[in-house]
Write an enzyme that holds these catalytic residues in place. Structure first.
Site: not given
Ligand code: BGP
Length: 467
Positions: A172, A362
């Protein structure tokens, strides 16, 4: 249903070292930033590791990885995404030579995966910068971080490059805008951090990522390197063009990262943002050259969507970065708005924009689970998690029908882990329940939830069981 999941679709689950391993000082490991973040991003870091920090023990995966991987295998995992704790390999981060005991731990873990025929997908840096690098260099604000990261990445590619094909450079990466310590190892508090230093840190990370991609290819051209971004579709709260423009700006903030990863240069809108704020970055010609080493695939996390508006709207809670609440959507117990269709939207958006294979690394639902006994066996009747999973996978199937190239899907936290943002264990994502509570009590025993069998059936039927 017009199409289905392709053969070889990589079904599996994803975790991060700092959220499940524990063993925070075992095997020569140095401290990472997480060891002094007992409350995640809810409170500033503390001086020393403290007993209330659930991550110090995690779910004791450091000692139980074989048992955990056997459970993943029982569900039929094709792929397992895990991260390597940087401070196990380089305890301080700036040493010349790696810690052999740390390297050996991941050899053993990879042995277990190989035994079960599970493909590894490794995140090189997942929110666990060595503490020494954060404190001494202010993390990625300092250009020297590029060299430390290159040495670390090279060590991993040389050691594991013959058995790990898929790699992600930074988890991320765009979250550094919102969580500079957790994401960028930046010790200066968010309030004190200047925009110029923040953007310089981003530049260093992007150069380091591209440099690692280059190193990987030199070591083994078969390796496949991906970037990883926090994906969050942003909708205008109203059809007012001023709201739509806000959406465009907010989108740019996130897309800039992968625009660089995929296209190898900064987009015009990003340069304008810097100009408008009077920021002049230190970007060398060598940096520009390095950035041209672009990724093979784009991976992302997806949990929720948000709205944006030029004015008005109620601010909601979210995954590191929040936004304005969408009046049309329900929310999880932690206020994250549940939006399966948003997953199809981002898959299409990313595919249209970059034309690179996409990997959903995810997606998941954090919920409070109640342990019950069925036929004398402890379990959780988590139909809510099954519904979330089903509804999101239906949208993945739709995106595949739209023509999007999707490599795989790894559910976040197939086994309960400590949450990243709130550092709780009661925020559970797993198909496997771990008996550990927020106060640290519990046996650490593992129990299969109802969703365990459902996901096993999904994988076995290659998604044919979706409702
Ligand atoms: C992502 C992180 C993960 C993970 C997940 C769920 O942002 O990459 O590490 O934890 O979100 O978030 P949380 O654990 O805060 O519920």
């Amino acid at each position: 249903m017009s199409t289905t999941f392709p053969d070889g679709f990589l079904w599996g689950g994803a975790t991060a070292a700092n959220q499940l391993e524990g063993g925070y000082d075992a095997g020569g490991k140095g401290l990472s930033i997480q060891d002094v973040m007992p409350r995640g991003i809810l409170a500033p870091p503390v001086e020393e590791p403290t007993a209330d920090n659930l991550k110090l023990v995690g779910i004791d995966h450091y000692h139980r990885y074989a048992e955990d991987i056997a459970l993943f295998a029982e569900m039929g995992f094709k792929v397992y995404r895990f991260s390597i704790a940087w401070s196990r390999i380089f305890p301080n981060g700036d040493e010349e030579t790696p810690n052999e005991e740390g390297l050996a731990f991941y050899d053993a873990l990879l042995d277990e995966l190989e035994k079960h025929g599970i493909e590894p997908l490794v995140t090189i840096s997942h929110y666990e910068t060595p503490l020494h690098l954060a404190k001494t260099y202010d993390g990625w604000v300092d250009r020297r971080m590029i060299g430390f990261y290159e040495r670390y990445a090279r060590t991993l590619f040389e050691r594991y490059g013959n058995r790990v094909k898929y790699w992600l450079t930074f988890n991320e990466i765009n979250s550094v805008l919102h969580a500079p310590l957790m994401s960028g190892g930046i010790w200066t508090s968010k309030e004190q951090l200047s925009k110029a230093d923040l953007y310089q840190a981003i530049h260093h990370e992007l150069v380091a990522s591209a440099s690692a991609t280059k190193i990987a290819r030199e070591i083994n051209p078969e390796l496949r390197i991906g970037c990883m971004i926090l994906a969050m579709p942003i909708y205008p709260l109203t059809p007012d063009p001023a709201d739509v423009l806000k959406v465009m700006d907010a989108d740019h903030g996130n897309l800039a990262f992968s625009d660089v990863h995929v296209r190898g240069a900064y987009p015009g809108y990003f340069l304008r943002t810097l100009r408008d704020q009077g920021i002049e970055l230190d970007i060398t010609d060598a940096d520009r050259e390095t950035l041209t080493n672009t990724v093979d695939f784009v991976s992302f996390s997806y949990y929720m969507s948000i709205c944006e508006a030029a004015s008005g709207g109620e601010v909601g809670q979210g995954n590191i970065m929040g936004g304005i609440k969408n009046p049309k959507l329900p929310a999880s117990e932690w206020g994250w708005q549940i939006d399966p269709v948003g997953l199809r939207i981002v898959l299409n958006q990313f595919w249209d924009r970059w034309g690179k294979p996409l990997f959903i690394v995810e997606n998941g639902l954090g919920a409070k689970d109640e342990l019950v006994e069925v036929d004398g066996v402890p379990t959780v009747q988590d139909d809510y998690r099954i519904a979330y999973l089903n509804d999101h996978l239906v949208q993945v199937r739709e995106a595949i029908a739209d023509g999007v190239d999707v490599m795989g899907y790894t559910w976040w936290g197939p086994i309960d882990v400590v949450s990243a943002s709130t550092a709780q264990l009661s925020k559970r994502y797993g198909f496997i329940y771990v008996d550990r509570n927020d106060d640290g009590s519990g046996t650490l025993n593992r129990y299969r939830k109802k969703s365990f069998g459902w996901y096993r059936d999904t994988i076995a039927s290659n998604g044919a069981n979706l409702a």
